[in-house]
Design a protein around this motif. Structure first.
Motif, PDB file in Angstrom:
ATOM      1  N   ALA A 166      40.753 106.772  24.910  1.00 59.17           N
ATOM      2  CA  ALA A 166      41.020 105.334  24.854  1.00 59.17           C
ATOM      3  C   ALA A 166      42.182 104.966  25.768  1.00 59.17           C
ATOM      4  O   ALA A 166      42.141 103.937  26.467  1.00 59.17           O
ATOM      5  N   SER A 167      43.212 105.782  25.808  1.00 58.37           N
ATOM      6  CA  SER A 167      44.364 105.525  26.685  1.00 58.37           C
ATOM      7  C   SER A 167      43.953 105.585  28.149  1.00 58.37           C
ATOM      8  O   SER A 167      44.406 104.774  28.972  1.00 58.37           O
ATOM      9  N   THR A 168      43.080 106.544  28.478  1.00 60.98           N
ATOM     10  CA  THR A 168      42.579 106.649  29.855  1.00 60.98           C
ATOM     11  C   THR A 168      41.854 105.375  30.262  1.00 60.98           C
ATOM     12  O   THR A 168      42.053 104.848  31.365  1.00 60.98           O
ATOM     13  N   LEU A 169      41.006 104.868  29.365  1.00 69.09           N
ATOM     14  CA  LEU A 169      40.258 103.643  29.661  1.00 69.09           C
ATOM     15  C   LEU A 169      41.192 102.441  29.767  1.00 69.09           C
ATOM     16  O   LEU A 169      40.993 101.559  30.615  1.00 69.09           O
ATOM     17  N   TYR A 170      42.202 102.398  28.922  1.00 70.41           N
ATOM     18  CA  TYR A 170      43.151 101.280  28.945  1.00 70.41           C
ATOM     19  C   TYR A 170      43.921 101.238  30.268  1.00 70.41           C
ATOM     20  O   TYR A 170      44.145 100.171  30.838  1.00 70.41           O
ATOM     21  N   LYS A 195      48.756  98.811  20.035  1.00 71.16           N
ATOM     22  CA  LYS A 195      50.019  99.542  20.096  1.00 71.16           C
ATOM     23  C   LYS A 195      50.796  99.198  21.350  1.00 71.16           C
ATOM     24  O   LYS A 195      52.032  99.089  21.339  1.00 71.16           O
ATOM     25  N   GLU A 196      50.078  99.004  22.451  1.00 68.18           N
ATOM     26  CA  GLU A 196      50.719  98.708  23.735  1.00 68.18           C
ATOM     27  C   GLU A 196      51.090  97.234  23.868  1.00 68.18           C
ATOM     28  O   GLU A 196      51.702  96.842  24.855  1.00 68.18           O
ATOM     29  N   ASN A 197      50.691  96.404  22.902  1.00 69.36           N
ATOM     30  CA  ASN A 197      50.932  94.964  23.000  1.00 69.36           C
ATOM     31  C   ASN A 197      51.492  94.400  21.691  1.00 69.36           C
ATOM     32  O   ASN A 197      50.986  93.412  21.143  1.00 69.36           O
ATOM     33  N   SER A 198      52.550  95.061  21.203  1.00 68.55           N
ATOM     34  CA  SER A 198      53.295  94.586  20.024  1.00 68.55           C
ATOM     35  C   SER A 198      52.401  94.338  18.825  1.00 68.55           C
ATOM     36  O   SER A 198      52.571  93.374  18.080  1.00 68.55           O
ATOM     37  N   ASP A 199      51.376  95.208  18.657  1.00 69.81           N
ATOM     38  CA  ASP A 199      50.455  95.156  17.525  1.00 69.81           C
ATOM     39  C   ASP A 199      49.622  93.879  17.505  1.00 69.81           C
ATOM     40  O   ASP A 199      49.155  93.438  16.446  1.00 69.81           O
ATOM     41  N   ASN A 200      49.400  93.287  18.677  1.00 71.31           N
ATOM     42  CA  ASN A 200      48.567  92.087  18.799  1.00 71.31           C
ATOM     43  C   ASN A 200      47.198  92.443  19.366  1.00 71.31           C
ATOM     44  O   ASN A 200      47.083  93.283  20.264  1.00 71.31           O
TER      45      ASN A 200
END
Length: 365
Positions: free
Chosen positions: A5-9, A39-44
């Motif tokens: 998922a991190s790779t795709l993000y 997680k990368e966007n302040s839990d939004n």
């Protein structure tokens, strides 16, 4: 799954197409992608998702206490409900018409309109327009639609939501769409309609949003991949497109780049065409599969022209124009079109020549 998922993000591409067998973890990947992006966007939330959990929001109430007199499809309350007010029947019907539904429907909102749609009822389709202010379903008993009909209704419902620019709230545009297998209960015709709807979605949104599509369906994967790499806008798509295969070995799940110009799953496609011939159910969209096979063979032979394969199997290269015309998406997008006798015989002749020349061995469990 989090690392995938991190790779795709982090991937600097706006169109991602992933093929995976059922059970590999496509749905888990969509959930992992949601978790990583939050997680990368302040839990939004910064994206919109269509997956098995999306379909689970729609639950049948068969009204057993009253012998099914008031069947309805309940919509579970979720964070999506506040966007229901943007859904219009006109827009939803625009998407539904391609599937040629055999039903009409009626929304029932919560008492507080801001809480969205509470449930949907379906009725036998009427062939006449209602007069202004007239409810054509007065007196009709609601019906329960089939699993496939329900799925394309829910898919079109989400297509309508995808068009809402401020879906994520606070006037922020959605940063991504993650679409996991919208075709699990579809017949072949509706699969092609869905591929066309995905192409329209990509056309409309890929410049501003990342669109990730996962599927187990080889036809959806190969034809969508072919349209993205061979359409009139292929140069625009090419720099934004990444194709993967999601594989599983033991407990390990990983992505494999699939950067071939032609996606090589010819045996599965050949089996689909053999079944169509055996059952005497050959339709216009089968030419898209046939063209894909011809291109696969040409690619293996080191030539980029499917007309070259036709020449190799003893078919006049001028037939390429017919194959090209009949494999274009607009031929089969709206109609479940059975071929005229001459084209049906041409289809069988090309298929037989392929099998006689290359001796492919097909198996069906």
């Amino acid at each position: 799954m989090e690392s995938i998922a991190s790779t795709l993000y982090k991937l600097k591409k706006h169109i991602v197409l992933i093929y995976a067998f059922n059970g590999t973890g496509k749905t888990r990947l969509s959930v992992a992608y949601k978790d990583v992006t939050k997680k990368e966007n302040s839990d939004n939330h910064i994206g919109v998702y269509y997956n098995a959990y999306s379909e689970d929001l729609f639950v049948w109430d068969n009204d057993d206490e009253h012998s099914g007199a008031n069947k309805k499809l309940d919509i579970k309350y979720s964070s999506l409900n506040k966007y229901h007010k943007y859904i219009t029947e006109e827009k939803l019907n625009e998407y539904l018409k391609d599937y040629k539904p055999r039903f009409d429907y009626r929304f029932h909102n919560h008492d507080d309109i801001s809480e969205g749609i509470e449930y949907v009822q379906f009725f036998p389709k009427k062939d006449f327009p209602a007069s202004e202010g007239e409810d054509i379903h007065t007196g009709d008993t609601p019906i329960k639609i089939s699993r496939g009909e329900q799925q394309f209704f829910v898919w079109c419902f989400f297509l309508t939501l995808f068009d809402i620019d401020n879906f994520t709230g606070e006037d922020k545009l959605s940063k991504h769409f993650f679409i996991d297998d919208p075709v699990s209960s579809f017949d072949d015709h509706n699969i092609f309609v869905t591929v066309a709807s995905l192409m329209n979605l990509i056309d409309k949104h890929y410049r501003k949003r990342k669109i990730i599509i996962t599927t187990h369906h080889i036809g959806l994967y190969t034809i969508l991949g072919a349209w993205l790499t061979k359409s009139e806008h292929k140069d625009s798509y090419k720099k934004e497109l990444q194709t993967y295969i999601l594989k599983k070995e033991g407990d390990r799940v990983f992505l494999v780049n699939d950067d071939k110009d032609v996606l090589l799953y010819h045996l599965e496609l050949l089996q689909i065409l053999q079944d169509a011939i055996n059952n005497d159910k050959i339709y216009a969209y089968h030419f898209a599969y046939l063209r894909q096979i011809l291109e696969n063979i040409a690619s293996f032979l080191g030539v980029g022209r499917f007309s070259y394969t036709l020449e190799q199997i003893g078919i006049d290269k001028d037939v390429a124009n017919i194959v090209n015309a009949l494999s274009h998406k607009n031929v089969f997008r709206y109609e479940f079109v059975e071929l005229v006798p001459d084209n049906k015989e041409l289809f069988k002749r090309i298929f037989k020549a392929i099998m006689d020349t290359y001796h492919f061995v097909l198996h069906r469990d």
